[in-house]
Design a protein around this motif. Structure first.
Motif, PDB file in Angstrom:
ATOM      1  N   VAL A 156      46.532 -22.150  30.651  1.00  0.00           N
ATOM      2  CA  VAL A 156      45.667 -21.891  29.492  1.00  0.00           C
ATOM      3  C   VAL A 156      46.509 -21.439  28.309  1.00  0.00           C
ATOM      4  O   VAL A 156      46.349 -21.916  27.184  1.00  0.00           O
ATOM      5  N   GLN A 157      47.442 -20.519  28.554  1.00  0.00           N
ATOM      6  CA  GLN A 157      48.304 -20.020  27.488  1.00  0.00           C
ATOM      7  C   GLN A 157      49.151 -21.147  26.904  1.00  0.00           C
ATOM      8  O   GLN A 157      49.277 -21.273  25.685  1.00  0.00           O
ATOM      9  N   CYS A 158      49.696 -21.994  27.766  1.00  0.00           N
ATOM     10  CA  CYS A 158      50.510 -23.125  27.304  1.00  0.00           C
ATOM     11  C   CYS A 158      49.671 -24.080  26.462  1.00  0.00           C
ATOM     12  O   CYS A 158      50.102 -24.557  25.413  1.00  0.00           O
ATOM     13  N   ARG A 159      48.441 -24.356  26.915  1.00  0.00           N
ATOM     14  CA  ARG A 159      47.549 -25.251  26.166  1.00  0.00           C
ATOM     15  C   ARG A 159      47.204 -24.661  24.800  1.00  0.00           C
ATOM     16  O   ARG A 159      47.235 -25.354  23.776  1.00  0.00           O
ATOM     17  N   LEU A 160      46.924 -23.369  24.755  1.00  0.00           N
ATOM     18  CA  LEU A 160      46.582 -22.740  23.481  1.00  0.00           C
ATOM     19  C   LEU A 160      47.767 -22.729  22.524  1.00  0.00           C
ATOM     20  O   LEU A 160      47.609 -22.961  21.326  1.00  0.00           O
ATOM     21  N   HIS A 189      50.477 -25.259  17.911  1.00  0.00           N
ATOM     22  CA  HIS A 189      51.638 -25.994  17.404  1.00  0.00           C
ATOM     23  C   HIS A 189      51.223 -27.244  16.643  1.00  0.00           C
ATOM     24  O   HIS A 189      51.632 -27.465  15.515  1.00  0.00           O
ATOM     25  N   HIS A 190      50.400 -28.101  17.261  1.00  0.00           N
ATOM     26  CA  HIS A 190      50.084 -29.374  16.616  1.00  0.00           C
ATOM     27  C   HIS A 190      48.845 -29.305  15.725  1.00  0.00           C
ATOM     28  O   HIS A 190      48.540 -30.278  15.035  1.00  0.00           O
ATOM     29  N   LEU A 191      48.162 -28.166  15.716  1.00  0.00           N
ATOM     30  CA  LEU A 191      47.002 -27.958  14.839  1.00  0.00           C
ATOM     31  C   LEU A 191      46.026 -29.120  14.906  1.00  0.00           C
ATOM     32  O   LEU A 191      45.452 -29.553  13.918  1.00  0.00           O
ATOM     33  N   ASP A 192      45.846 -29.661  16.127  1.00  0.00           N
ATOM     34  CA  ASP A 192      44.851 -30.686  16.412  1.00  0.00           C
ATOM     35  C   ASP A 192      45.093 -31.994  15.667  1.00  0.00           C
ATOM     36  O   ASP A 192      44.174 -32.668  15.237  1.00  0.00           O
ATOM     37  N   ASP A 214      53.451 -34.001  19.919  1.00  0.00           N
ATOM     38  CA  ASP A 214      52.059 -33.708  19.576  1.00  0.00           C
ATOM     39  C   ASP A 214      51.109 -34.624  20.324  1.00  0.00           C
ATOM     40  O   ASP A 214      50.060 -34.189  20.802  1.00  0.00           O
ATOM     41  N   ALA A 215      51.451 -35.908  20.421  1.00  0.00           N
ATOM     42  CA  ALA A 215      50.601 -36.865  21.143  1.00  0.00           C
ATOM     43  C   ALA A 215      50.478 -36.449  22.602  1.00  0.00           C
ATOM     44  O   ALA A 215      49.371 -36.436  23.155  1.00  0.00           O
ATOM     45  N   GLU A 216      51.595 -36.081  23.208  1.00  0.00           N
ATOM     46  CA  GLU A 216      51.572 -35.661  24.610  1.00  0.00           C
ATOM     47  C   GLU A 216      50.687 -34.433  24.797  1.00  0.00           C
ATOM     48  O   GLU A 216      49.837 -34.391  25.677  1.00  0.00           O
ATOM     49  N   GLN A 217      50.874 -33.421  23.964  1.00  0.00           N
ATOM     50  CA  GLN A 217      50.105 -32.182  24.096  1.00  0.00           C
ATOM     51  C   GLN A 217      48.625 -32.411  23.801  1.00  0.00           C
ATOM     52  O   GLN A 217      47.755 -31.907  24.508  1.00  0.00           O
ATOM     53  N   LEU A 218      48.330 -33.162  22.766  1.00  0.00           N
ATOM     54  CA  LEU A 218      46.947 -33.360  22.350  1.00  0.00           C
ATOM     55  C   LEU A 218      46.163 -34.146  23.394  1.00  0.00           C
ATOM     56  O   LEU A 218      45.020 -33.794  23.714  1.00  0.00           O
ATOM     57  N   ILE A 219      46.754 -35.197  23.942  1.00  0.00           N
ATOM     58  CA  ILE A 219      46.052 -35.995  24.948  1.00  0.00           C
ATOM     59  C   ILE A 219      45.795 -35.161  26.194  1.00  0.00           C
ATOM     60  O   ILE A 219      44.687 -35.159  26.739  1.00  0.00           O
TER      61      ILE A 219
END
Length: 185
Positions: free
Chosen positions: A28-32, A37-40, A47-52
């Protein structure tokens, strides 16, 4: 440098449904932190990796590879046994997410969503039986251990899964077998 953007809204952690594992506190902390970081929005491969992964919880891994004017996005679904069906169901959702969130598309960078290719791995193991062990029992045990080790999501040492494009070395296979079945040489 202070972070830009607003405050992060609260998230409720509840029991999971639909085959998605419940997130640990560190996940949860990593996701937040990733959302902060990428501000959606998508402005880089990271950013693509995290957002998906943040928006589509049954995606377990994303690997982005830039190729001239195309960002190829490989998606590994949590359900590896039915990966093709699971991927085809989520592909339109992922593509729509990319269209809405990407800052790269207006700059002329196309994005291609793909599923990984799975390749069979063949291993030859020499077995020396001791103390009346049955060959079929030992063979079955080795097959089960290797299937677990090679599993893309829950395999590898410690059950961490394999990164897309990463294959186990002969040395890793030998070490894993020796640790799982001590009397293997």
């Amino acid at each position: 440098m202070p972070l830009q953007g607003g405050t992060i809204s609260g998230y409720a952690v509840s029991d999971c449904f639909g085959g998605v594992l419940q997130e640990s506190d560190s996940e949860v902390q990593c996701r937040l932190l990733g959302e902060r970081h990428h501000l959606d929005r998508i402005v880089s491969a990271t950013d693509a990796e995290q957002l998906i992964c943040t928006h589509i919880r049954n995606v377990v891994q994303v690997c982005c590879v830039p190729n001239k004017t195309v960002l190829q996005i490989g998606i590994l679904m949590r359900d590896v046994r039915h990966h093709e069906v699971s991927f085809q169901q989520q592909k339109p959702v992922i593509e729509q997410l990319i269209k809405v969130k990407s800052a790269l598309l207006p700059l002329g960078m196309d994005m291609e969503v793909r599923e990984p290719s799975f390749y069979p791995i063949h291993v030859m193991v020499w077995i020396e039986l001791h103390n009346g062990s049955e060959f079929s029992d030992v063979k079955y045990q080795i097959e089960q251990i290797l299937n677990q080790f090679f599993h893309p999501v829950i395999g590898n040492f410690g059950g961490t899964g394999w990164r897309m494009g990463e294959l186990p070395t002969l040395e890793q296979i030998r070490i894993f077998l020796q640790s799982a079945i001590p009397n293997i040489f």
